[in-house]
Design an enzyme around this catalytic site. Structure first.
Site, mmCIF file in Angstrom:
data_model
loop_
_atom_site.group_PDB
_atom_site.id
_atom_site.type_symbol
_atom_site.label_atom_id
_atom_site.label_comp_id
_atom_site.label_asym_id
_atom_site.label_seq_id
_atom_site.Cartn_x
_atom_site.Cartn_y
_atom_site.Cartn_z
ATOM 1 N NE ARG A 105 -3.868 -2.290 2.047
ATOM 2 C CZ ARG A 105 -3.576 -3.185 2.869
ATOM 3 N NH1 ARG A 105 -2.508 -3.420 3.569
ATOM 4 N NH2 ARG A 105 -4.591 -4.464 2.686
ATOM 5 C CE LYS A 127 0.193 14.316 -14.518
ATOM 6 N NZ LYS A 127 -0.147 14.854 -16.086
ATOM 7 C CD GLU A 169 9.745 17.102 -22.295
ATOM 8 O OE1 GLU A 169 8.766 18.257 -22.042
ATOM 9 O OE2 GLU A 169 8.829 16.131 -22.720
ATOM 10 C CE LYS A 211 6.622 17.769 -14.087
ATOM 11 N NZ LYS A 211 6.602 16.693 -14.626
ATOM 12 C CD GLU A 221 -2.774 17.819 -16.585
ATOM 13 O OE1 GLU A 221 -1.758 16.990 -16.116
ATOM 14 O OE2 GLU A 221 -3.330 17.874 -17.621
ATOM 15 N NE ARG A 226 1.435 17.709 -13.018
ATOM 16 C CZ ARG A 226 1.865 16.886 -12.160
ATOM 17 N NH1 ARG A 226 1.410 16.983 -11.141
ATOM 18 N NH2 ARG A 226 3.003 15.819 -12.555
ATOM 19 C CG ASN A 230 0.752 17.998 -21.444
ATOM 20 O OD1 ASN A 230 1.619 17.168 -21.492
ATOM 21 N ND2 ASN A 230 -0.445 17.505 -20.879
ATOM 22 C CG HIS A 233 3.735 17.077 -24.477
ATOM 23 N ND1 HIS A 233 4.671 18.191 -24.370
ATOM 24 C CD2 HIS A 233 4.424 16.204 -23.749
ATOM 25 C CE1 HIS A 233 5.781 17.854 -24.027
ATOM 26 N NE2 HIS A 233 5.689 16.904 -23.476
ATOM 27 C CG HIS A 237 0.981 13.061 -26.579
ATOM 28 N ND1 HIS A 237 0.192 13.815 -25.654
ATOM 29 C CD2 HIS A 237 2.146 12.521 -25.915
ATOM 30 C CE1 HIS A 237 0.835 13.650 -24.362
ATOM 31 N NE2 HIS A 237 2.173 13.128 -24.512
ATOM 32 C CG HIS A 250 8.206 12.117 -24.948
ATOM 33 N ND1 HIS A 250 7.048 12.553 -25.425
ATOM 34 C CD2 HIS A 250 8.677 13.369 -23.954
ATOM 35 C CE1 HIS A 250 6.313 13.529 -24.545
ATOM 36 N NE2 HIS A 250 7.293 14.047 -23.800
HETATM 37 N N1 LIG Z 1 6.375 10.615 -15.035
HETATM 38 C C1 LIG Z 1 6.444 11.956 -15.648
HETATM 39 O O1 LIG Z 1 5.973 12.891 -15.150
HETATM 40 C C2 LIG Z 1 6.943 11.835 -16.744
HETATM 41 C C3 LIG Z 1 7.425 12.702 -17.781
HETATM 42 C C4 LIG Z 1 8.017 12.721 -19.098
HETATM 43 C C5 LIG Z 1 8.177 11.471 -19.565
HETATM 44 N N2 LIG Z 1 8.036 10.391 -18.616
HETATM 45 C C6 LIG Z 1 8.229 9.037 -19.003
HETATM 46 O O2 LIG Z 1 9.814 8.795 -19.431
HETATM 47 C C7 LIG Z 1 10.216 7.629 -20.041
HETATM 48 C C8 LIG Z 1 11.317 8.311 -20.952
HETATM 49 O O3 LIG Z 1 12.432 8.711 -19.946
HETATM 50 P P1 LIG Z 1 13.901 8.662 -20.602
HETATM 51 O O4 LIG Z 1 13.777 9.738 -21.795
HETATM 52 O O5 LIG Z 1 14.697 9.187 -19.592
HETATM 53 O O6 LIG Z 1 14.260 7.433 -21.154
HETATM 54 P P2 LIG Z 1 14.723 5.878 -20.629
HETATM 55 O O7 LIG Z 1 14.536 5.743 -19.128
HETATM 56 O O8 LIG Z 1 14.333 5.018 -21.532
HETATM 57 O O9 LIG Z 1 16.469 6.507 -20.823
HETATM 58 C C9 LIG Z 1 17.013 6.533 -22.089
HETATM 59 C C10 LIG Z 1 18.228 5.722 -22.407
HETATM 60 O O10 LIG Z 1 19.323 6.242 -21.581
HETATM 61 C C11 LIG Z 1 19.860 5.286 -20.877
HETATM 62 N N3 LIG Z 1 20.657 5.914 -19.738
HETATM 63 C C12 LIG Z 1 20.134 6.502 -18.652
HETATM 64 N N4 LIG Z 1 20.965 7.318 -17.972
HETATM 65 C C13 LIG Z 1 22.106 6.991 -18.638
HETATM 66 C C14 LIG Z 1 23.265 7.707 -18.548
HETATM 67 N N5 LIG Z 1 23.637 8.566 -17.602
HETATM 68 N N6 LIG Z 1 24.304 7.324 -19.418
HETATM 69 C C15 LIG Z 1 24.059 6.868 -20.366
HETATM 70 N N7 LIG Z 1 22.871 6.235 -20.692
HETATM 71 C C16 LIG Z 1 21.878 6.242 -19.730
HETATM 72 C C17 LIG Z 1 18.842 4.249 -20.483
HETATM 73 O O11 LIG Z 1 19.285 3.195 -20.103
HETATM 74 C C18 LIG Z 1 17.983 4.311 -21.687
HETATM 75 O O12 LIG Z 1 18.653 3.079 -22.773
HETATM 76 C C19 LIG Z 1 8.796 7.389 -20.941
HETATM 77 O O13 LIG Z 1 8.363 6.188 -20.558
HETATM 78 C C20 LIG Z 1 7.973 8.554 -20.412
HETATM 79 O O14 LIG Z 1 6.688 8.177 -20.367
HETATM 80 C C21 LIG Z 1 7.313 10.347 -17.568
HETATM 81 ZN ZN LIG Z 2 7.157 15.582 -22.187
#
Ligand SMILES: NC(=O)c1ccc[n+]([C@@H]2O[C@H](COP(=O)([O-])OP(=O)(O)OC[C@H]3O[C@@H](n4cnc5c(N)ncnc54)[C@H](O)[C@@H]3O)[C@@H](O)[C@H]2O)c1
Ligand SMILES: [Zn+2]
Length: 360
Positions: A105, A127, A169, A211, A221, A226, A230, A233, A237, A250
């Site tokens: 939980r 989130k 971003e 942020k 939101e 908030r 986007n 976005h 998307h 992304h």
């Molecule tokens: N929760 C939220 O508010 C929110 C906001 C935006 C995006 N997201 C989510 O985030 C995800 C994308 O995140 P991301 O872009 O970080 O991608 P990711 O987590 O896939 O990382 C990208 C790549 O970089 C590698 N990596 C990480 N740190 C590294 C480092 N220091 N050196 C070398 N390689 C490294 C990872 O292993 C991966 O292969 C998506 O799933 C998206 O939906 C969430």
């Molecule tokens: Zn984004």
């Protein structure tokens, strides 16, 4: 790493009332890059820890992976007195947060973001989600991290493509909330993407604070603030969906989406020509792997993109919601419905802009 964030881990946990019993979640890359040093540090500081490693891909944000990890935690006797430290990009952060929000939980989550996107966006705001075969990020929680440990020096190993993706971003925050920050990023684009100090740290810090500020004022939101996060976005998307969430990062989709959103803001009479040109000139500095821009945007029929935008699951009442700019640094959520022709025109304006330097 090896900077104060990691060096002071024990002390930080203590001041934040966190126990020294920690599940450390990595993906295979962050395990290889940071794991040995971090786990040794935890051992030196007297932590009891157990580690979990997931494949480094979006598909890891799934129920089946979460289910497997719950099992590993139960076997390791992890109970409510533990917490979870997520070390990686948004995939590790979102999955780690999801597991922490649901296990027993809810146990505290600590985010240690290692991508530019995670440092400036996904690790902040609480989130957390996994994907469903019918759509991205559909199953999740609001679960705020107890701590977010940001160390820009850990970006040194990040591939250039990921840096640009995160930079989208970063630039977004300038567009929606802070004109001087926009100007700083325009002036120092190469310094920031080249990870030069003090530029990269300033960019990360400022983004994280913007942020955090937006999220604090409108956590769930509800009043449109908030939603301004986007910006770009709605287009993005649609593009990501057409690219099957695989062929476009992304942030790359967001870069293109912000170009279209700038045109839309201008074409509807909200943003003046000079601001439009300044915005476009910054976005033209972004680089894409060869052929990606052409295949994933320029060659796409604008009607097809519009259709894909409509099928994105996050829409309310089947209406497309757009965040537009009044000025650089000032965004708002457009409440009224706009005619499709405006959206189509913004897409074709964006395509025309990028085709003038398409082979990149
Ligand atoms: N929760 C939220 O508010 C929110 C906001 C935006 C995006 N997201 C989510 O985030 C995800 C994308 O995140 P991301 O872009 O970080 O991608 P990711 O987590 O896939 O990382 C990208 C790549 O970089 C590698 N990596 C990480 N740190 C590294 C480092 N220091 N050196 C070398 N390689 C490294 C990872 O292993 C991966 O292969 C998506 O799933 C998206 O939906 C969430
Ligand atoms: Zn984004």
């Amino acid at each position: 790493m090896g900077t104060p964030v990691i060096a002071g881990l024990g002390e930080l946990f203590k001041t934040h009332g966190l126990s020294k019993k920690t599940v450390v979640l990595f993906d295979e890359h962050t395990r290889r890059l940071f794991g040995d040093e971090l786990l040794k540090k935890l051992s030196d500081e007297g932590f009891q820890w157990t580690e979990l490693v997931i494949p480094a891909r979006e598909a890891s944000k799934s129920f089946s992976v979460a289910y497997r990890l719950y099992g590993r935690m139960i076997e390791a006797d992890v109970d409510r007195s533990w917490n979870l430290l997520a070390v990686g990009g948004g995939v590790v952060g979102d999955l780690g947060g999801f597991i922490a929000a649901s296990y027993f939980r809810g146990i505290p989550v600590i985010q240690l973001p290692t991508t530019l996107l995670a440092m400036t966006d996904s690790s902040i705001g609480g989130k957390v989600a996994i994907n469903h075969p019918l759509g991205k990020n559909l199953i999740g929680f609001f679960h705020s991290p107890e701590l977010v440990l940001i160390d820009p020096s850990s970006l040194a190993t990040l591939p250039k493509r990921e840096i640009y993706a995160g930079m989208a971003e970063v630039v977004k925050y300038g567009f929606i909330a802070d004109e001087p920050f926009f100007t700083f990023l325009d002036l120092h684009f190469a310094d920031v993407t080249g990870l030069k100090e003090p530029y990269i740290t300033k960019a990360v810090k400022k983004s994280a604070f913007i942020k955090d500020d937006v999220v604090k004022k409108d956590f769930r939101e509800t009043d449109g603030l908030r939603a301004t996060l986007n910006f770009g976005h709605t287009f993005a998307h649609g593009l990501e969906k057409l690219a099957e969430y695989r062929h476009l990062r992304h942030g790359e989709a967001v870069t293109i989406g912000m170009v279209c959103a700038l045109f839309l803001s201008h074409n509807l009479g909200y943003l003046d020509r000079e601001s439009l040109d300044r915005g476009l000139s910054l976005l033209r500095k972004f680089r894409f792997p060869k052929g990606v821009l052409k295949r994933r945007f320029l060659d796409i029929d604008s009607d097809l993109l519009l259709e894909s935008m409509f099928s994105d699951k996050k829409k309310l009442d089947k209406k497309l919601r757009f965040v537009l700019l009044k000025n650089l640094g000032e965004a708002f959520l457009l409440e009224e419905n706009i005619e499709d022709r405006h959206v189509l025109k913004a897409i074709s304006d964006g395509q025309a802009l990028f085709s003038s330097k398409s082979d990149r």
